[in-house]
Design a protein around this motif. Structure first.
Motif, mmCIF file in Angstrom:
data_model
loop_
_atom_site.group_PDB
_atom_site.id
_atom_site.type_symbol
_atom_site.label_atom_id
_atom_site.label_comp_id
_atom_site.label_asym_id
_atom_site.label_seq_id
_atom_site.Cartn_x
_atom_site.Cartn_y
_atom_site.Cartn_z
ATOM 1 N N SER A 11 26.561 -12.714 20.533
ATOM 2 C CA SER A 11 27.671 -12.466 19.624
ATOM 3 C C SER A 11 27.925 -10.970 19.493
ATOM 4 O O SER A 11 27.008 -10.163 19.595
ATOM 5 C CB SER A 11 27.362 -13.056 18.249
ATOM 6 O OG SER A 11 26.321 -12.330 17.647
ATOM 7 N N SER A 67 17.974 -14.925 16.211
ATOM 8 C CA SER A 67 18.658 -16.205 16.014
ATOM 9 C C SER A 67 17.761 -17.353 16.455
ATOM 10 O O SER A 67 18.035 -18.050 17.430
ATOM 11 C CB SER A 67 19.987 -16.238 16.784
ATOM 12 O OG SER A 67 20.846 -15.212 16.338
ATOM 13 N N ALA A 137 23.398 -22.674 14.442
ATOM 14 C CA ALA A 137 24.462 -21.661 14.401
ATOM 15 C C ALA A 137 25.122 -21.572 13.035
ATOM 16 O O ALA A 137 25.810 -20.589 12.741
ATOM 17 C CB ALA A 137 25.514 -21.983 15.460
ATOM 18 N N ALA A 138 24.923 -22.583 12.202
ATOM 19 C CA ALA A 138 25.576 -22.595 10.893
ATOM 20 C C ALA A 138 24.691 -22.044 9.788
ATOM 21 O O ALA A 138 25.158 -21.820 8.671
ATOM 22 C CB ALA A 138 25.995 -24.026 10.536
ATOM 23 N N THR A 166 24.379 -22.930 4.573
ATOM 24 C CA THR A 166 25.238 -22.508 5.675
ATOM 25 C C THR A 166 25.881 -21.149 5.400
ATOM 26 O O THR A 166 25.884 -20.643 4.288
ATOM 27 C CB THR A 166 26.332 -23.556 5.931
ATOM 28 O OG1 THR A 166 27.028 -23.832 4.714
ATOM 29 C CG2 THR A 166 25.719 -24.840 6.445
ATOM 30 N N ARG A 167 26.429 -20.587 6.439
ATOM 31 C CA ARG A 167 26.997 -19.244 6.405
ATOM 32 C C ARG A 167 28.255 -19.207 5.541
ATOM 33 O O ARG A 167 29.023 -20.167 5.461
ATOM 34 C CB ARG A 167 27.343 -18.794 7.823
ATOM 35 C CG ARG A 167 26.221 -18.971 8.805
ATOM 36 C CD ARG A 167 26.636 -18.632 10.216
ATOM 37 N NE ARG A 167 26.891 -17.203 10.368
ATOM 38 C CZ ARG A 167 27.106 -16.622 11.542
ATOM 39 N NH1 ARG A 167 27.112 -17.344 12.655
ATOM 40 N NH2 ARG A 167 27.320 -15.329 11.615
ATOM 41 N N SER A 192 25.317 -21.508 21.719
ATOM 42 C CA SER A 192 25.934 -21.925 20.466
ATOM 43 C C SER A 192 27.180 -21.099 20.208
ATOM 44 O O SER A 192 27.354 -20.006 20.758
ATOM 45 C CB SER A 192 24.953 -21.780 19.298
ATOM 46 O OG SER A 192 24.613 -20.424 19.094
ATOM 47 N N ALA A 194 30.062 -20.206 16.830
ATOM 48 C CA ALA A 194 30.426 -20.343 15.424
ATOM 49 C C ALA A 194 31.786 -19.686 15.213
ATOM 50 O O ALA A 194 32.023 -18.559 15.665
ATOM 51 C CB ALA A 194 29.378 -19.684 14.526
ATOM 52 N N TYR A 195 32.658 -20.412 14.529
ATOM 53 C CA TYR A 195 33.984 -19.880 14.237
ATOM 54 C C TYR A 195 34.230 -19.963 12.742
ATOM 55 O O TYR A 195 34.001 -21.014 12.114
ATOM 56 C CB TYR A 195 35.064 -20.663 14.973
ATOM 57 C CG TYR A 195 36.468 -20.270 14.553
ATOM 58 C CD1 TYR A 195 37.034 -19.076 14.977
ATOM 59 C CD2 TYR A 195 37.209 -21.094 13.704
ATOM 60 C CE1 TYR A 195 38.313 -18.702 14.582
ATOM 61 C CE2 TYR A 195 38.487 -20.733 13.305
ATOM 62 C CZ TYR A 195 39.042 -19.535 13.744
ATOM 63 O OH TYR A 195 40.294 -19.167 13.335
ATOM 64 N N LEU A 205 34.412 -23.225 8.381
ATOM 65 C CA LEU A 205 33.326 -22.875 9.302
ATOM 66 C C LEU A 205 33.136 -24.012 10.291
ATOM 67 O O LEU A 205 32.985 -25.175 9.885
ATOM 68 C CB LEU A 205 32.017 -22.634 8.546
ATOM 69 C CG LEU A 205 30.766 -22.387 9.402
ATOM 70 C CD1 LEU A 205 30.897 -21.075 10.174
ATOM 71 C CD2 LEU A 205 29.504 -22.384 8.542
ATOM 72 N N THR A 207 30.859 -24.942 13.882
ATOM 73 C CA THR A 207 29.803 -24.511 14.801
ATOM 74 C C THR A 207 29.451 -25.630 15.757
ATOM 75 O O THR A 207 29.624 -26.817 15.453
ATOM 76 C CB THR A 207 28.521 -24.086 14.051
ATOM 77 O OG1 THR A 207 27.889 -25.248 13.500
ATOM 78 C CG2 THR A 207 28.825 -23.092 12.943
ATOM 79 N N GLY A 209 26.230 -26.344 18.886
ATOM 80 C CA GLY A 209 25.046 -25.806 19.543
ATOM 81 C C GLY A 209 24.416 -26.812 20.482
ATOM 82 O O GLY A 209 24.505 -28.026 20.271
#
Length: 653
Positions: A11, A67, A137-138, A166-167, A192, A194-195, A205, A207, A209
């Motif tokens: 990333s 990660s 990823a979340a 989660t993020r 993975s 994540a958007y 969000l 994700t 993976g």
């Protein structure tokens, strides 16, 4: 053993961190959390210095760990002990690939695992939550409560709580990948994405993976496969092939005189007067081929100034489609006299006309009297034997058996939270969560009745008539005469007779899947209120929370016909579906029959919590929870009192 990790397509945020640049203002690591809710309390705004031993692993720490996968993350938590998640079949049973969290060594079944503060159902076939379903990823942070939380969450939180959160505030797209080079394996790799989207009154969000673990055989590590003299407990069994057989001293009326297959020391060994040691561990893996995948999405919407909506969806699972194991198991179950044609029990009868037995006798190495008896009366097996051993199993590429384990789960959670204009304001939080977790398990095993017929030359799906080896009838050879070599260490058999090697057809006839599907479900509905009371000792008001929860959980198992005790209850059921028996152990030689079941349970709970800052350094918490399990189980009430004294900046009691 050297393990190297490579990052590809990492990333932008991760690359900036590596290069020493500051993260952008809209990145998660730079985001300010408007309200901290500490795991272990339902009181909004609970400070991190409350009387709760909570560890928070945030985004910074996760980034420093590269990660990590969920199982790596859990293993890094000091309070976690004995975490399942990277073990083979001997450590994980029939849930290979599932992860767990075991706080303070009290057992993973006593550690409550939450995702965004909401429950998850157990992994089918186990008694713990599969943490490998968590979307890596979340994950934005992990909160670990290292204290009993039965008064807050219920009796399944005796050891504590692990809450994956989660993020938040991610804006843009992140893509990351990793590869671990492992000697003797094709390596482990993951990818993975994540958007995150941030709107004025909403955020999203998404994700996805994927993680793959490659097979690592025990034969790739010297420590795993050791000689019998060095480690007799290291995967050695006296129930092997080459094995031990019984001959008759009274014309075939009974079989009591044992002899060991003469090829024992040539192909396996060591041998004693009555047993041949067989090392099964060489057929197993230290690591299985595993495929893990997760897809996750959530949305948060500010409906009004005081009301927010949250919803999340998770689809995840993992597959272990070729878990290697011994070519066959030693029998625990035996055919009836109707199939053996002998009154003697606890064994299989091998007809004297069996070509494998005749070839074995022709090669010599057996006591003349026993050889003469075997040629005239046949032989019987003892328990110190298994159908296939050092020669492998041709049904699965010539090595060990391949068991199949597949798991899939989906989870939906949605809720509203807000505040009421009552007094100083009362917060409320209402949510429902549903999770459905499924497993599909298949373990090949020998069908007793079919193997017994094949030992008498009457095996095969196309067998007609009663003439051994004729009219489509097949022989099964359980002796070393049909084994060319030890497939693990390459030792060859000088007395191998290719004409007596077992055909794939007879193996397909004898083996079937001991198989079942398990489904575990859970539905919860939560309602929590919180606020403050006008009680103040000078350091802050008395905070409170109260609420109720309804929890329904169900578990069901459906067996295939060969495994189902209602369909195939007897040892002879595979060849005689109408067979009756007193001891209903089923038709498999190793595994016992299982019953279908469909069970469920409902739990109602009410709880209350109070938190009082007596002074700037002394905080107290009181909580109580009542749970009613219904039926004959009854109810339980769990209170808790906790005090925290911050003696100095660096020391607290």
């Amino acid at each position: 053993m050297l393990h190297c990790r490579y990052l590809a397509g990492a990333s932008p945020l991760a690359l900036l961190a590596v290069l020493g640049f500051a993260a952008p203002a809209n990145a998660q690591d730079a985001a300010e959390v408007s309200e901290v809710v500490v795991t272990g309390s339902f009181i909004a705004g609970t400070p991190e210095n409350a009387a709760l031993p909570v560890n928070v692993i945030g985004a910074d720490e996760l980034q420093k760990q590269g990660s990590p996968s969920t199982v790596d993350l859990i293993k890094s938590i000091p309070a976690i002990q004995g975490a399942v998640g990277e073990t083979n079949q001997f450590g994980a049973g029939q849930v290979t690939g599932a992860g767990s969290a075991n706080l303070r060594g009290l057992g993973s079944e006593r550690t409550l695992v939450l995702m965004n503060g909401r429950r998850m159902t157990i992994s089918p076939g186990s008694i713990f939550v599969d943490t490998n379903l968590i979307p890596t990823a979340a994950i934005g942070r992990v909160e670990v409560l290292k204290d009993g939380a039965a008064a807050t969450y219920g009796s399944d939180a005796v050891a504590g709580v692990v809450n994956f959160i989660t993020r938040k505030n991610l804006s843009g797209l992140e893509v990351s990948a990793g590869y671990s080079l492992i000697d003797g394996s094709n390596g482990d790799y993951n990818v993975s994405a994540a958007y995150g989207w941030q709107g004025e009154n909403a955020d999203v969000l998404l994700t996805a993976g994927y993680r793959h673990r490659s097979e690592l055989s025990t034969t790739e590590r010297d420590f795993a496969v050791r000689p019998f003299a060095e480690n007799p407990q290291g995967g050695w069994s006296s129930f092997g092939n080459p094995g031990t057989y019984l001959t008759s001293a009274n014309g075939g009326a009974s079989f009591t005189s044992p002899f060991v297959d003469p090829a024992c020391n040539v192909l396996s060994g060591p041998a004693s007067a009555t047993t041949c040691q067989f090392q099964y561990i060489g057929f197993d893996n230290l690591i299985e081929d595993e495929d893990h995948y997760q897809i996750y999405g959530e949305i948060n919407v500010d409906l009004t100034e005081k009301t927010k909506f949250h919803a999340e969806v998770l689809f995840a699972g993992h597959d272990v489609m070729a878990e290697n194991s011994s070519p066959s198991y030693s029998p625990n179950n035996f055919p009836t006299s109707a199939l053996t044609t002998k009154a003697q029990g606890n064994g299989f009868f091998i007809d004297p006309r069996n070509p494998g037995l005749q070839a074995l006798l022709a090669s010599g190495g057996i006591n003349p009297a026993q050889a003469a008896s075997a040629a005239a009366n046949g032989v019987f097996t003892s328990v110190a034997w298994r159908p296939l051993g050092v020669g492998g199993n041709e049904l699965f590429g010539g090595k060990g058996k391949e068991d199949k384990r597949s798991f899939q789960a989906y989870r939906v959670s949605a809720g509203f939270k807000g505040s009421l204009d009552i007094g100083d304001g009362i917060g409320w939080d209402a949510a429902v969560t549903y999770m459905d977790n499924n497993s599909d398990i298949a373990t090949p095993d020998v069908l007793i009745g079919k193997m017994q017929l094949a030992l008498r030359g009457l095996g095969g799906n196309g067998c007609t008539g009663n003439t051994p080896g004729q009219n489509g009838c097949l022989w099964f050879n359980p002796f070393s005469s049909g084994v060319q070599q030890n497939v693990i260490d390459g030792r060859t058999n000088p007395n191998y007779n290719a004409a007596t090697a077992n055909s794939r057809e007879v193996l397909e006839y004898m083996f079937a899947d001991y198989a079942y599907k398990i489904r575990s479900q859970m539905f919860t509905a939560d309602l929590v209120f919180n606020g403050e009371l006008p009680v103040d000792f000078g350091a802050g008001q008395l905070a409170w929370a109260a609420g109720a929860q309804y929890r329904w959980s169900g578990i069901e198992r459906q067996n295939n016909d060969n495994t189902n005790i209602a369909v195939s209850p007897c040892p002879d059921s595979s060849v005689n579906p109408a067979a009756t028996c007193t001891a209903q152990n089923g038709p498999f030689s190793f595994f016992g029959a299982l019953a279908d079941y469909d069970l469920d349970q409902s739990v109602g709970a009410a709880f209350a919590e109070f938190q009082m800052p007596f002074t700037d350094t002394l905080t107290g918490t009181f909580a109580i929870r009542y749970e009613d399990y219904g039926g004959n189980i009854g109810s339980t009430t769990n209170p808790k009192v906790a005090l925290k004294w911050q003696a100095t900046d660096w020391l607290a009691f």
